[in-house]
Enzyme design. Sequence first.
Site, PDB file in Angstrom:
ATOM      1  N   CYS A 334      -8.685 -47.474  14.144  1.00 19.51           N
ATOM      2  CA  CYS A 334      -8.963 -47.037  14.977  1.00 19.51           C
ATOM      3  C   CYS A 334     -10.801 -47.221  15.156  1.00 19.51           C
ATOM      4  O   CYS A 334     -10.342 -48.729  14.673  1.00 19.51           O
ATOM      5  CB  CYS A 334      -9.600 -45.542  15.035  1.00 19.51           C
ATOM      6  SG  CYS A 334     -10.168 -44.972  16.956  1.00 19.51           S
ATOM      7  N   HIS A 432      -3.722 -42.753  15.293  1.00 18.89           N
ATOM      8  CA  HIS A 432      -3.631 -41.890  14.058  1.00 18.89           C
ATOM      9  C   HIS A 432      -2.876 -40.515  13.661  1.00 18.89           C
ATOM     10  O   HIS A 432      -1.974 -40.624  14.498  1.00 18.89           O
ATOM     11  CB  HIS A 432      -5.808 -40.831  14.266  1.00 18.89           C
ATOM     12  CG  HIS A 432      -6.905 -41.332  14.691  1.00 18.89           C
ATOM     13  ND1 HIS A 432      -7.378 -41.739  13.316  1.00 18.89           N
ATOM     14  CD2 HIS A 432      -7.406 -41.767  15.695  1.00 18.89           C
ATOM     15  CE1 HIS A 432      -8.911 -42.378  13.531  1.00 18.89           C
ATOM     16  NE2 HIS A 432      -8.641 -42.704  15.196  1.00 18.89           N
TER      17      HIS A 432
END
Length: 492
Positions: A334, A432
């Site tokens: 991310c 994630h």
Amino acid sequence: MPARAIMFQGTGSDVGKSLIVAGLARALTLRGLKVAPFKPQNMSNNAAVTADGGEIGRAQALQARAARRPMTVHMNPVLLKPQSEIGSQVVVQGRVIGNAKASAYQAMKPQLMKAVLDSFHHLIADTDIALVEGAGSASEINLRAGDIANMGFAQATQIPVVLIGDIDRGGVIASLVGTQAVLAPDDAALIAGFLVNKFRGDPALFASGMSEIATRTRWTSLGLIPHFADARRLPAEDALGLPGGGVWSRDRPKIAVLAYPRISNFDEFDPLRLEDGVDLQFLRPGTPIPGDAAVVILPGSKATIADLAALREAGWDIDLQAHLRRGGRVLGICGGYQMLGRMISDPDGHEGAPGAVAGLGLLDIETTLTGDKALRDVEGRLTQDEAPFRGYEMHIGRTDGPAAQHPFLVFSDGRRDGAVAAGGQIAGCYVHGLFADDHLRAHWLRGLGTTASGQSYDADVDATLDALAAHLERYIDIDRILDLARVPRAIT
């Protein structure tokens, strides 16, 4: 029968409110009750994607799991995600409504209380008992005006409060009795009982302390809870609970996770941290990356540009170059993925003043931060070896460039994510939660020359929640807590 509710507030942060609510949620669920966890306002950069397409704090996600209920945005209607020392992103009922400095946020609270009460009454419509968690300290009377997180909510709903103190940090008698002393009389009157958490040693040695607190406050003593050692096996939400660095193992592959100031969703590394075959440690700024690390992970960030500056200030950019020269691997997730690129642009000022900064230049990609936020569960396969994965997206920004033509992941719907370079030595993606997938974790560990334990991470979390429930059943008067719970006042 109408739902009842009871609220758990603390004398301070990190006294164990979230864990106690999770344990009680599992204990009461095992008793056959339909339990709903609820936190009016949370402040955390660790969040989870809900079944209804929003996001809530990770603590409420764990509590929902403990209650064996699907996550919903109504379990945590106001989520603050800190982006600077004075400002946060504001998420209301799962959706980002903007950024606010602390002073401006105070003015928003009357409107936010409406959303909080709406979510609360929506949640308890199909519930036997709601376990409400406060935020921070109940004694922060400087924030009492307009409060939606602690006594403001308790007053609005007229539900009783259990106050939790942490004996491990010392001064628990003063913190409990002192909280009563500083509260307004009508707020103090809502406190029906107290708990003392994280006790170590012989409980008989603190029997007089429990009696003293009860005598001075006239609150019901609900239990002295010994330290629960297996708490480390459950996802932590606050950076206060982030494991610090220690002495590295000499005979296991080292995984270094860079804990920059606005690190987010760091609980996704718990499945790796609990594996015996590797040594995973979070490095605070000022701690160098070990020369023999197998992998360096750049995790998510709530303020990517600011954390990139912190990374450079810590000298980690230089350490990363040396790490790669020695053949080590780098993985960015991310915000960490964005940092690996050549440029990060923020033309609309989502993270601060509009502008652009140079990235680390390890992947030939560029990122533009945008207002749209991706929030979804995903699955697919790694591109290099077709290993399956499951995870979730939670990010703003679009990333593209030559390296993105060699994606790290391919989703089941055909979309591609991430980038790979240097023959797989450097990789990054937006997804994630990859390491909670037992098959992917085992596959990834084999690439480091070690083997996974074979344990299911999800099963381990559930077993730990069961053990926590049994721990609380032993040391807390749960029957008395049920007696204290009340039907909330209807809000029209």
